[in-house]
Design a protein around this motif. Structure first.
Motif, PDB file in Angstrom:
ATOM      1  N   SER A 278       1.494  -2.315  17.269  1.00 52.47           N
ATOM      2  CA  SER A 278       1.008  -0.508  16.947  1.00 52.47           C
ATOM      3  C   SER A 278       0.088  -1.006  16.041  1.00 52.47           C
ATOM      4  O   SER A 278       1.267  -1.145  14.172  1.00 52.47           O
ATOM      5  CB  SER A 278       2.133  -0.237  16.911  1.00 52.47           C
ATOM      6  OG  SER A 278       1.312   1.272  17.459  1.00 52.47           O
TER       7      SER A 278
ATOM      8  N   ILE B 103       4.231  -3.177  13.214  1.00 51.79           N
ATOM      9  CA  ILE B 103       3.391  -2.763  13.264  1.00 51.79           C
ATOM     10  C   ILE B 103       2.427  -1.911  11.484  1.00 51.79           C
ATOM     11  O   ILE B 103       2.887  -3.071  10.583  1.00 51.79           O
ATOM     12  CB  ILE B 103       4.886  -1.228  13.316  1.00 51.79           C
ATOM     13  CG1 ILE B 103       5.008  -0.992  14.490  1.00 51.79           C
ATOM     14  CG2 ILE B 103       3.812   0.369  12.701  1.00 51.79           C
ATOM     15  CD1 ILE B 103       7.118   0.254  14.410  1.00 51.79           C
TER      16      ILE B 103
ATOM     17  N   GLU C 298       7.679   7.022  17.703  1.00 50.35           N
ATOM     18  CA  GLU C 298       7.797   6.567  18.978  1.00 50.35           C
ATOM     19  C   GLU C 298       6.959   5.010  18.536  1.00 50.35           C
ATOM     20  O   GLU C 298       7.408   4.265  20.076  1.00 50.35           O
ATOM     21  CB  GLU C 298       5.892   7.701  19.014  1.00 50.35           C
ATOM     22  CG  GLU C 298       5.832   8.803  19.329  1.00 50.35           C
ATOM     23  CD  GLU C 298       4.583   9.606  19.348  1.00 50.35           C
ATOM     24  OE1 GLU C 298       3.928   9.055  19.584  1.00 50.35           O
ATOM     25  OE2 GLU C 298       4.505  11.325  19.511  1.00 50.35           O
ATOM     26  N   GLN C 299       6.756   4.692  17.677  1.00 49.61           N
ATOM     27  CA  GLN C 299       6.055   3.066  18.143  1.00 49.61           C
ATOM     28  C   GLN C 299       7.262   2.176  17.409  1.00 49.61           C
ATOM     29  O   GLN C 299       7.215   1.200  18.728  1.00 49.61           O
ATOM     30  CB  GLN C 299       5.432   2.733  16.631  1.00 49.61           C
ATOM     31  CG  GLN C 299       4.391   3.142  16.486  1.00 49.61           C
ATOM     32  CD  GLN C 299       3.194   2.538  15.204  1.00 49.61           C
ATOM     33  OE1 GLN C 299       3.766   3.706  13.931  1.00 49.61           O
ATOM     34  NE2 GLN C 299       2.384   2.506  15.108  1.00 49.61           N
TER      35      GLN C 299
ATOM     36  N   ASN D 222       0.223   0.598   9.693  1.00 51.53           N
ATOM     37  CA  ASN D 222      -0.271   1.540  10.397  1.00 51.53           C
ATOM     38  C   ASN D 222      -0.711   1.824   8.458  1.00 51.53           C
ATOM     39  O   ASN D 222      -0.313   2.230   7.307  1.00 51.53           O
ATOM     40  CB  ASN D 222       1.122   2.469   9.761  1.00 51.53           C
ATOM     41  CG  ASN D 222       1.471   2.586  11.622  1.00 51.53           C
ATOM     42  OD1 ASN D 222       1.389   2.557  12.532  1.00 51.53           O
ATOM     43  ND2 ASN D 222       2.938   3.138  11.844  1.00 51.53           N
TER      44      ASN D 222
ATOM     45  N   ASP E 161      -2.205  -0.361  21.102  1.00 54.29           N
ATOM     46  CA  ASP E 161      -1.441  -0.823  20.594  1.00 54.29           C
ATOM     47  C   ASP E 161      -1.582  -1.934  21.966  1.00 54.29           C
ATOM     48  O   ASP E 161      -1.977  -1.400  22.334  1.00 54.29           O
ATOM     49  CB  ASP E 161       0.215   0.288  21.723  1.00 54.29           C
ATOM     50  CG  ASP E 161       0.687   0.667  20.351  1.00 54.29           C
ATOM     51  OD1 ASP E 161       0.515   1.270  19.262  1.00 54.29           O
ATOM     52  OD2 ASP E 161       1.974   1.039  21.182  1.00 54.29           O
TER      53      ASP E 161
ATOM     54  N   ARG F 219      -4.304   5.585  17.423  1.00 49.79           N
ATOM     55  CA  ARG F 219      -3.388   4.402  17.276  1.00 49.79           C
ATOM     56  C   ARG F 219      -3.752   3.100  19.423  1.00 49.79           C
ATOM     57  O   ARG F 219      -3.790   3.953  20.030  1.00 49.79           O
ATOM     58  CB  ARG F 219      -2.544   5.381  17.481  1.00 49.79           C
ATOM     59  CG  ARG F 219      -0.720   4.284  18.109  1.00 49.79           C
ATOM     60  CD  ARG F 219       0.579   5.261  18.940  1.00 49.79           C
ATOM     61  NE  ARG F 219       1.162   4.066  19.153  1.00 49.79           N
ATOM     62  CZ  ARG F 219       2.451   4.663  20.073  1.00 49.79           C
ATOM     63  NH1 ARG F 219       3.220   5.429  20.102  1.00 49.79           N
ATOM     64  NH2 ARG F 219       3.533   3.688  20.519  1.00 49.79           N
TER      65      ARG F 219
ATOM     66  N   THR G  33       9.341   3.132  22.030  1.00 46.30           N
ATOM     67  CA  THR G  33       8.778   2.920  22.990  1.00 46.30           C
ATOM     68  C   THR G  33       8.712   1.587  23.731  1.00 46.30           C
ATOM     69  O   THR G  33       8.962   1.517  24.752  1.00 46.30           O
ATOM     70  CB  THR G  33       6.989   3.106  22.560  1.00 46.30           C
ATOM     71  OG1 THR G  33       6.698   4.194  22.315  1.00 46.30           O
ATOM     72  CG2 THR G  33       6.125   2.342  24.148  1.00 46.30           C
TER      73      THR G  33
END
Length: 202
Positions: free
Chosen positions: A128, A102, A25-26, A104, A193, A191, A29
């Motif tokens: 994100s 990103i 998804e990251q 994570n 963003d 998450r 998107t």
């Protein structure tokens, strides 16, 4: 690498699978051509990169063993994937520019202040972040591999989602997405963003 991934993909932990879905998804998107992944490890989720759309991908990690594993797994991306060994605790390092950054389960290792400092070097349009919500439990989930992660206790930083958003606001990033994913061990992946705000947007 094998211990880390074996722990993360256990049914009782299930983070490797969840993180793969979140990475998809990251990556998909936003309308961007370049992205950087902080703490890329073995490259979980990189298969979701669209090489026709994403022309430059940076994978950044301090662990050269992880980077070598990532390089082997994604050899077909070698013309567009650049893997960089960087210690983001070192404020003097150089970092590449990228439209999407990103990070994570990464802020917990370097802390919020260093993350913001390093992020500004990369000049992204979107950021994100995934942080772990522990709900009173330890950061590392119980598993047969649990003891292999004892060393993390000395470097772990608890990340507060509001403090993250406040810090991002300070450098002109607005929160545009805030979602949580439940894990089987009562933990959550949160998450958040952010989008860079131009003067016209303010």
């Amino acid at each position: 690498m094998s211990i880390y991934e074996s722990h993360m993909k256990l049914d009782t932990v299930y983070q490797l699978q969840c993180m793969n879905d979140i990475m998809r998804e990251q990556i998909q998107t936003y309308d961007i051509a370049s992205l950087a992944i902080l703490g890329v490890a073995g490259g979980n989720g990189l298969e979701h990169v669209n090489l026709n759309k994403h022309h430059k991908i940076y994978g950044i990690d301090i662990n050269t063993e992880y980077l070598n594993s990532c390089k082997s797994r994604y050899y077909d991306m070698r013309d567009k994937l650049t893997l960089l060994s960087r210690d983001l605790l070192d404020l003097a390092i150089d970092l590449p520019k990228a439209e999407l950054v990103i990070a994570n389960l990464f802020l917990e290792y370097i802390g919020l202040d260093r993350f913001i400092f390093q992020l500004k070097k990369m000049s992204p349009e979107y950021v994100s972040v995934v942080i772990q919500v522990n709900d009173g439990e330890g950061f590392v989930s119980e598993s047969p591999y649990h003891n292999a992660f004892d060393c993390l206790a000395s470097v772990y930083h608890e990340i507060n989602s509001k403090a993250l958003t406040d810090a991002m606001n300070e450098i002109d990033f607005a929160l545009i997405l805030d979602v949580e994913t439940e894990l089987p061990n009562k933990k959550k992946l949160k998450r958040q963003d952010y989008k860079k705000q131009n003067k016209a947007d303010a």
